[in-house]
Design an enzyme around this catalytic site. Sequence first.
Site, PDB file in Angstrom:
ATOM      1  N   CYS A  93      46.259  14.740  77.348  1.00  0.00           N
ATOM      2  CA  CYS A  93      46.562  14.564  75.844  1.00  0.00           C
ATOM      3  C   CYS A  93      47.488  15.526  75.312  1.00  0.00           C
ATOM      4  CB  CYS A  93      45.070  14.508  75.489  1.00  0.00           C
ATOM      5  SG  CYS A  93      45.252  14.379  73.424  1.00  0.00           S
ATOM      6  N   CYS A 114      34.076  13.917  79.098  1.00  0.00           N
ATOM      7  CA  CYS A 114      35.367  13.112  79.656  1.00  0.00           C
ATOM      8  C   CYS A 114      36.390  14.041  79.840  1.00  0.00           C
ATOM      9  CB  CYS A 114      35.538  12.036  78.548  1.00  0.00           C
ATOM     10  SG  CYS A 114      35.294  10.292  79.149  1.00  0.00           S
ATOM     11  N   CYS A 160      33.063   3.930  78.253  1.00  0.00           N
ATOM     12  CA  CYS A 160      34.032   4.924  77.565  1.00  0.00           C
ATOM     13  C   CYS A 160      35.129   4.721  78.284  1.00  0.00           C
ATOM     14  CB  CYS A 160      33.657   6.199  77.430  1.00  0.00           C
ATOM     15  SG  CYS A 160      34.296   7.438  76.939  1.00  0.00           S
ATOM     16  N   CYS A 198      43.580  19.988  71.154  1.00  0.00           N
ATOM     17  CA  CYS A 198      42.398  20.516  70.472  1.00  0.00           C
ATOM     18  C   CYS A 198      41.810  21.733  71.396  1.00  0.00           C
ATOM     19  CB  CYS A 198      41.591  19.440  70.448  1.00  0.00           C
ATOM     20  SG  CYS A 198      42.116  17.951  69.362  1.00  0.00           S
ATOM     21  N   CYS A 210      38.885  21.052  74.070  1.00  0.00           N
ATOM     22  CA  CYS A 210      38.790  19.857  74.790  1.00  0.00           C
ATOM     23  C   CYS A 210      39.492  19.997  76.220  1.00  0.00           C
ATOM     24  CB  CYS A 210      39.480  18.907  73.967  1.00  0.00           C
ATOM     25  SG  CYS A 210      39.603  17.177  74.821  1.00  0.00           S
ATOM     26  N   GLU A 247      39.417   9.008  84.020  1.00  0.00           N
ATOM     27  CA  GLU A 247      37.877   8.768  84.021  1.00  0.00           C
ATOM     28  C   GLU A 247      37.384   7.442  83.361  1.00  0.00           C
ATOM     29  OE1 GLU A 247      36.971  13.465  84.089  1.00  0.00           O
ATOM     30  OE2 GLU A 247      35.466  12.147  83.124  1.00  0.00           O
TER      31      GLU A 247
HETATM   32  N1  SAH Z   1      41.303  11.732  71.461  1.00  0.00           N
HETATM   33  C1  SAH Z   1      40.246  11.037  70.900  1.00  0.00           C
HETATM   34  C2  SAH Z   1      39.476  10.345  71.513  1.00  0.00           C
HETATM   35  C3  SAH Z   1      39.100  11.161  72.831  1.00  0.00           C
HETATM   36  S1  SAH Z   1      38.093  12.636  72.569  1.00  0.00           S
HETATM   37  C4  SAH Z   1      39.618  11.899  69.635  1.00  0.00           C
HETATM   38  O1  SAH Z   1      39.911  13.106  69.685  1.00  0.00           O
HETATM   39  O2  SAH Z   1      38.943  11.385  68.824  1.00  0.00           O
HETATM   40  C5  SAH Z   1      36.575  11.682  72.312  1.00  0.00           C
HETATM   41  C6  SAH Z   1      35.620  12.921  71.554  1.00  0.00           C
HETATM   42  O3  SAH Z   1      35.144  13.943  72.224  1.00  0.00           O
HETATM   43  C7  SAH Z   1      36.146  13.586  70.367  1.00  0.00           C
HETATM   44  O4  SAH Z   1      35.526  13.468  69.120  1.00  0.00           O
HETATM   45  C8  SAH Z   1      36.354  14.933  71.003  1.00  0.00           C
HETATM   46  O5  SAH Z   1      36.801  15.936  69.704  1.00  0.00           O
HETATM   47  C9  SAH Z   1      34.963  15.102  71.767  1.00  0.00           C
HETATM   48  N2  SAH Z   1      35.060  16.069  72.491  1.00  0.00           N
HETATM   49  C10 SAH Z   1      36.034  16.644  73.368  1.00  0.00           C
HETATM   50  N3  SAH Z   1      35.771  17.850  74.008  1.00  0.00           N
HETATM   51  C11 SAH Z   1      34.588  17.913  73.587  1.00  0.00           C
HETATM   52  C12 SAH Z   1      33.575  18.954  74.013  1.00  0.00           C
HETATM   53  N4  SAH Z   1      33.865  20.053  75.171  1.00  0.00           N
HETATM   54  N5  SAH Z   1      32.215  18.977  73.420  1.00  0.00           N
HETATM   55  C13 SAH Z   1      31.953  17.847  72.588  1.00  0.00           C
HETATM   56  N6  SAH Z   1      32.829  16.856  72.323  1.00  0.00           N
HETATM   57  C14 SAH Z   1      34.201  16.872  72.898  1.00  0.00           C
HETATM   58 FE1  SF4 Z   2      43.056  14.833  72.763  1.00  0.00          FE
HETATM   59 FE2  SF4 Z   2      40.803  15.965  73.412  1.00  0.00          FE
HETATM   60 FE3  SF4 Z   2      41.835  16.444  70.772  1.00  0.00          FE
HETATM   61 FE4  SF4 Z   2      40.876  13.806  71.681  1.00  0.00          FE
HETATM   62  S1  SF4 Z   2      39.765  15.861  71.527  1.00  0.00           S
HETATM   63  S2  SF4 Z   2      42.861  14.377  70.436  1.00  0.00           S
HETATM   64  S3  SF4 Z   2      41.478  13.948  73.767  1.00  0.00           S
HETATM   65  S4  SF4 Z   2      42.870  17.103  72.939  1.00  0.00           S
END
Ligand code: SAH
Ligand code: SF4
Length: 373
Positions: free
Chosen positions: A124, A355, A117, A128, A131, A96
Amino acid sequence: MKFTPDKPAIYGETLDSLTARLTEAGQPAFRTRQILDWLYKKRVRTWAEMTNLSRELRAWLEANFDLEPTAFVLDRQSNDETDKLLLELRDKSLIETVIIRAPMLGVGIDKSRKTICISTQVGCAMGCKFCASGLAGLKRNLTAGEIVHQLIQVCRQEDALTPRAHAELASFDNIVVMGMGEPLHNYDAVLRALTIVNAEWGLGFGARRITLSTSGLVPRILQLADESLGLRLAISLHGATDEVREQIMPVNKRYPLAELLPAVRAFSEKHGRMVTLEFILIEEINDSLDQAEKLRDIARDLHAHVNLIPYNTVEGLPWKRPSITRQERFADVLRAARVPVTLRREKGHDIAAACGQLRLKTEKAREEATANP
Ligand code: SAH
Ligand code: SF4
């Protein structure tokens, strides 16, 4: 896991690497600039359109390079502020790229701001817990060419909206590397791609308007601090103590706060720029006043900007976003200490959060379609 396409995407080549390939093939060096001009200024879709090149050179390029490493599948206008492009790669993977027509990261309050973005991996590996991108693990890294081509697709999308042909990438205010994937886990391709995005012979987009977001791979943050490309850095903190952070971010076990925070300081001192700390607010997980106070201290200490993001619910995951009162209470602790803080409230703003979700849905639908043809 490593993806070897039949032909490398030409968008992954730099001025030097393309010149070297052309020289090997017996072509004069001045051809490189002509080719780059067709790619980045004119954004042609076929080799045949490169009319100032000989037929022979065009055939050689076609035999050696892929001109369309991503294909446009779907444009989902989630609301008036965000536009999600779903792109299919040569191996049928989906990624995306999102266009956000609203401010991001506290960089301003002007509604006319436009941010892109971009994704850096398919899936990934960081896992986390909250996510969508990490749910199914890492499928593969994107190549530099696939990363750059996302921006070409965005430009084309804008071209279609504006009668004026060829909207420049410069009409965008910011690029955020916050889509699917951990950019520092695909370091070389991401750096190469952003160098091409920044280069005068490439997309010519200022490095200071590019923000890379990471979950905190310490050695790579230090490496990034040494690069001459002056990117902005955002850290996905999401927990102000190891105890809380480690519950939701496995990466914290490897790189706890005692290692992460000095690395962030080193980066910001080297670049003389404020770093952004991203903090998703998740009910009963990290939204206590105690976390707010600890976050305040960390931010003050690092002279960092804090971006509070109310959690965006992910299908299949139990986490919730706290009430607006609780969000405000949290933010007030930071405001009271004059820590620069942004609390995103409108739905469209948490797009980085969303995303990964469109891809997940489409993949599910595809699986179902294959299972029940
Ligand atoms: N992997 C990198 C960049 C991609 S994620 C990182 O983790 O920083 C981009 C941002 O979206 C990160 O801050 C991540 O923690 C946040 N994010 C992921 N899932 C989310 C969700 N369901 N609600 C809000 N923020 C989220
Ligand atoms: Fe990966 Fe999602 Fe964690 Fe970013 S927030 S490092 S995209 S698992």
